[in-house]
Structure formats: structure tokens, C-alpha cells
Design an enzyme around this catalytic site. Structure first.
Site, PDB file in Angstrom:
ATOM      1  N   LYS A   1      56.491 148.505 -45.485  1.00 44.15           N
ATOM      2  CA  LYS A   1      57.955 148.669 -45.649  1.00 44.15           C
ATOM      3  C   LYS A   1      58.686 147.345 -45.649  1.00 44.15           C
ATOM      4  O   LYS A   1      59.780 147.230 -46.207  1.00 44.15           O
ATOM      5  CB  LYS A   1      58.524 149.602 -44.584  1.00 44.15           C
TER       6      LYS A   1
ATOM      7  N   GLY B   1      55.447 157.617 -42.258  1.00 43.66           N
ATOM      8  CA  GLY B   1      53.990 157.751 -42.062  1.00 43.66           C
ATOM      9  C   GLY B   1      53.400 158.774 -43.019  1.00 43.66           C
ATOM     10  O   GLY B   1      53.448 158.605 -44.239  1.00 43.66           O
TER      11      GLY B   1
ATOM     12  N   VAL C   1      57.594 154.939 -45.546  1.00 43.90           N
ATOM     13  CA  VAL C   1      58.607 155.640 -44.738  1.00 43.90           C
ATOM     14  C   VAL C   1      58.009 156.948 -44.232  1.00 43.90           C
ATOM     15  O   VAL C   1      57.435 157.717 -45.009  1.00 43.90           O
ATOM     16  CB  VAL C   1      59.872 155.965 -45.570  1.00 43.90           C
TER      17      VAL C   1
ATOM     18  N   LYS D   1      63.080 150.984 -43.168  1.00 43.20           N
ATOM     19  CA  LYS D   1      62.863 152.321 -43.740  1.00 43.20           C
ATOM     20  C   LYS D   1      64.177 152.939 -44.208  1.00 43.20           C
ATOM     21  O   LYS D   1      64.209 153.584 -45.262  1.00 43.20           O
ATOM     22  CB  LYS D   1      62.172 153.204 -42.701  1.00 43.20           C
TER      23      LYS D   1
ATOM     24  N   VAL E   1      45.760 151.052 -40.925  1.00 47.38           N
ATOM     25  CA  VAL E   1      45.999 151.903 -42.103  1.00 47.38           C
ATOM     26  C   VAL E   1      44.961 151.629 -43.195  1.00 47.38           C
ATOM     27  O   VAL E   1      44.493 152.561 -43.873  1.00 47.38           O
ATOM     28  CB  VAL E   1      47.434 151.709 -42.641  1.00 47.38           C
TER      29      VAL E   1
HETATM   30  N1  HSE Z   1      55.183 151.100 -36.178  1.00 48.25           N
HETATM   31  C1  HSE Z   1      55.581 152.114 -37.093  1.00 48.25           C
HETATM   32  C2  HSE Z   1      56.109 153.301 -36.307  1.00 48.25           C
HETATM   33  C3  HSE Z   1      54.397 152.492 -37.924  1.00 48.25           C
HETATM   34  O1  HSE Z   1      55.888 153.345 -35.097  1.00 48.25           O
HETATM   35  O2  HSE Z   1      56.742 154.160 -36.880  1.00 48.25           O
HETATM   36  C4  HSE Z   1      54.705 153.438 -39.045  1.00 48.25           C
HETATM   37  O3  HSE Z   1      55.565 152.862 -39.985  1.00 48.25           O
END
Ligand code: HSE
Length: 399
Positions: free
Chosen positions: A100, A129, A127, A200, A12
């Protein structure tokens, strides 16, 4: 010129540098001001990256540089991410994050520190993405009381469940693919054991109620026990098995939990597949609203991080609107035992009687029988499961 620092140059973090660079012209035009990435903090060096010259290994370079006013924390994990965030906020720097774990664990304190120091702590990317969900809940649903939030909140597990259902893929192969695509957490247990979704859902629950639950304290079950038999039975009913984070506020009490659920075809969450996330919010004025989009991945998540950076720069001359949360106490919590929903019991197809379960609909395959019941609470569901003993393969809450 606004100076930005990036903490953590992983998936990210590097995506954020890419979005800020690739779309610099249009972002600056929209903002009416210029920005620059001044530092990237990481333990590693990146000699082959166009951003390699910005790397520092010393957090103090950023903390002590008065020119840096926006810090994007994408290190992951609690420490030192929390410590660095706190130090930056205390130094009067705005912080945005996709982390998160930090928001769900230390959100009350960090929002309070931001308020005290007149800066912003924003976490849109924590939360869903790339889905705009936190800012729309805070701003656009501000006239509502939120009663319920149900969501597919983890892209990795949704990718795995979709591959199991549509390709009959094994759990292990689907997980490897999700890791290759950059969706999974560094430790995939956080994804497959539901921990990421728990973090989340407590953030969403806090947005709904103002109370932040301890993510470690909420009932959390992941997807590791889901079998191809379960996904086949689900399909026979026209349902999909999904990992759902659920929160509800009733009579001032808050309940949140994460578990795999049978989602009927009529529920829009049943049609959210692959890495996509969907968040269904029920609010007392607007009714049901669904947020949908890519729930993980480099550029989608970076897009949300950069949205927060833009928000900070655009509003740099106005007083920050504080997020005020409190830690949830026992008095704020609703007991899970009373939670009522329909259930699906999946039992071995061994020719034995199914009379013990008050099923409304039964569908059988060669291996198993699925028994769909009316709504019952957790205590009743456990009692029926015990009656089935060894014949029970699994039991699901129905959404
Ligand atoms: N590992 C998390 C997912 C990344 O797969 O949703 C995004 O928060």
C-alpha cells in the site's frame, strides 16, 4: 505455462507461494491453464524452505526473463519496490502487489505506465488484507457515485484496541501479540501511528473520486494516546473506540483522514473486532455496502494477491481495463475544519462544572466523565477543548 516471479519472501510473499502451491490443482482447473513459480527474489536464502531452490538475489534474472509475465511484489517499503515495479511494467510484465505504500504514493504513475504498456497493475491485497474490496468497488459498484468510505483498515490496531477493551490488556502487550501473529508492519509505527490506515484510505478515496491524495498530507492520528479510561467510558455509552479511515466526496471535493473514533453500537463497524477489518461504502444507487473479513495475516493477504494473479491469467487475452487516477490538487481538496460530527469529550472526574460543554448525555466513572454532544465542526470542537484546559483527557469524533 504462465511463469510467475515473487519479489520478497516475507510473511505475504511466502504465503503467496503457499497458496499458489497448495491450491494449484483447483486454480489451474478454474483457469484452464498451468502456471509455475519460476523465481523468488530476496536478499536472504531459505535453505529449509521447499521454495528455497527458486531464490535469486538478482532482480535482473526476473526482469530479463521473457518467460516471466506475472510479478507479485510483496517487498514492502517504497524502494526498491517502486523501482522494480516500474521496471517490470515497462518490460511488459503484469504486476500485482500488497504494497500500500507504493500504491498510495506512486499509484498514478504506475497505473499510467501499466496502461501505456498494455499490462495490468493490480493491488487487491493493499487494502483490507484478504477482503475482496478493490475489485468489487471497481467492478460491482461501477454504476454508482461513491459519497463516503469509512473503515477499520488496520488489523494490528484493531487487534490492540479489542484486547484493551475486552481483556484490559496493556497497549504494549497487545502490540507484541499482534507482531507475533504476523499482523504488524516491519516498523509498528506505521500501524500504531495510523500511517498504514492513511495509505489505505487514500487508495479507497482514489477509487471513489479518481484523485489520489498524498497519504503524508492527510490528517492522521494513531492509537498511542488511547487509554483504558477512554475505552471504559466508551463501553459505558455502549460505544467502541476504533481507528477509522474516513473519506468523503462532496461537491467534487475530497476529504480523507484517519483518527480514533467513538463508534456507536448501532454502527456495524463497532462490532468488528480483533484482526478483522470492515469497510463501509456509501454509494448513491446501492446505498450502504459493507466489506468484512481478515484484514491482515499471511494466508488471507496471500489469498488476495493470488486473486489478482488469477485475474491476470484469466484475462490474459483481453485488453486491460486501465485504472486512471490523477494526483489530487489543492482545488480537489475539502478543508478538514468544516468536517462536522458528534463529539465525545472525556474530562477528569474532579467534581468541577461541566457547563462549558453543550453535552446531550453525560456518563461518569470514578476517574472520568464522558460528554456526548451534537454535531459540531473541527473549529468548534477545538474551542471547546481549549475551554476545558487541563481537565480535558481526550476528545473523540463520533462516527
Ligand atoms: N500491518 C497491516 C495491518 C497489515 O495490521 O493491517 C495488512 O495491511
Amino acid at each position: 505455462m504462465i511463469q510467475i516471479a515473487i519479489l520478497g519472501f516475507g510473511v505475504v510473499g511466502s504465503g503467496t507461494a503457499e497458496v499458489l502451491t497448495e491450491n494449484k490443482a483447483i486454480i489451474e482447473e478454474r483457469l484452464g491453464c498451468e502456471y509455475n513459480i519460476k523465481y523468488i527474489l530476496d536478499l536472504r536464502d531459505f535453505p529449509d524452505s521447499p521454495f528455497g531452490s527458486l531464490v535469486t538475489h538478482k532482480f535482473d534474472d526476473i526482469l530479463n526473463d521473457p518467460e516471466v509475465s506475472v510479478v507479485a511484489e510483496m517487498m514492502g517499503g517504497s524502494h526498491p519496490a517502486y523501482d522494480f515495479t516500474k521496471a517490470c511494467l515497462e518490460a511488459g510484465k503484469n504486476v500485482v502487489t500488497s504494497n500500500k505504500e507504493v500504491v498510495s504514493t506512486f499509484g498514478v504513475e504506475l497505473c499510467e505506465i501499466a496502461r501505456e504498456h498494455g499490462v495490468r497493475y493490480l493491488f487487491e491485497a493493499s487494502v483490507g488484507g484478504g477482503i475482496p474490496v478493490i475489485r468489487p468497488i471497481i467492478n460491482d459498484l461501477a454504476s454508482n457515485q461513491i459519497g463516503k468510505v469509512s473503515g477499520i483498515l488496520n488489523g494490528t490496531t484493531n487487534y490492540i484496541l479489542t484486547s484493551m477493551r475486552d481483556q484490559g490488556a496493556s497497549f504494549e502487550d497487545a502490540l507484541k501479540e499482534a507482531q507475533k501473529l504476523g499482523y504488524a508492519e516491519a516498523n509498528p509505527s506505521a500501524d500504531v501511528d495510523g500511517i498504514d490506515a492513511a495509505r489505505k484510505i487514500v487508495i479507497l478515496a482514489a477509487l471513489a473520486s479518481g484523485k489520489l491524495l498524498d497519504p503524508k498530507s492527510i490528517p492522521t492520528e494513531g492509537i498511542t494516546k488511547i487509554t483504558l479510561t477512554d475505552t471504559k467510558i466508551a463501553q459505558e455509552f455502549g460505544y467502541s473506540v476504533k481507528l477509522i479511515g474516513h473519506a468523503e466526496v462532496k461537491d467534487g471535493k475530497l476529504l480523507a483522514f484517519v483518527s480514533p473514533r467513538m463508534v456507536p453500537a448501532a454502527n456495524p463497524l463497532s462490532r468488528i473486532d480483533g484482526v478483522f477489518n470492515g469497510i463501509l461504502v456509501s454509494a448513491n444507487m446501492v446505498g450502504d455496502v459493507m466489506f468484512y473479513g481478515p484484514g491482515a495475516g499471511k494466508l488471507p493477504t496471500a489469498s488476495a494477491v493470488v486473486a489478482d494473479i488469477i485475474d491476470i491469467i484469466a484475462n490474459r487475452n483481453t485488453e486491460p481495463k486501465a485504472i486512471v487516477w490523477e494526483e489530487a490538487t489543492d482545488a480537489d481538496k475539502m478543508a478538514m475544519d468544516a468536517y462536522e460530527c458528534r463529539r465525545m469529550f472525556i474530562v477528569k472526574n474532579d467534581g468541577g462544572t461541566l457547563d462549558a460543554i453543550p453535552a446531550k448525555q453525560i456518563i461518569s466513572t470514578d476517574d472520568a466523565c464522558g460528554l456526548l454532544t451534537d454535531a459540531m465542526n473541527e473549529t468548534e470542537a477545538k474551542a471547546y477543548a481549549e475551554k476545558l484546559g487541563d481537565r480535558l483527557l481526550s476528545v473523540y469524533r463520533v462516527l
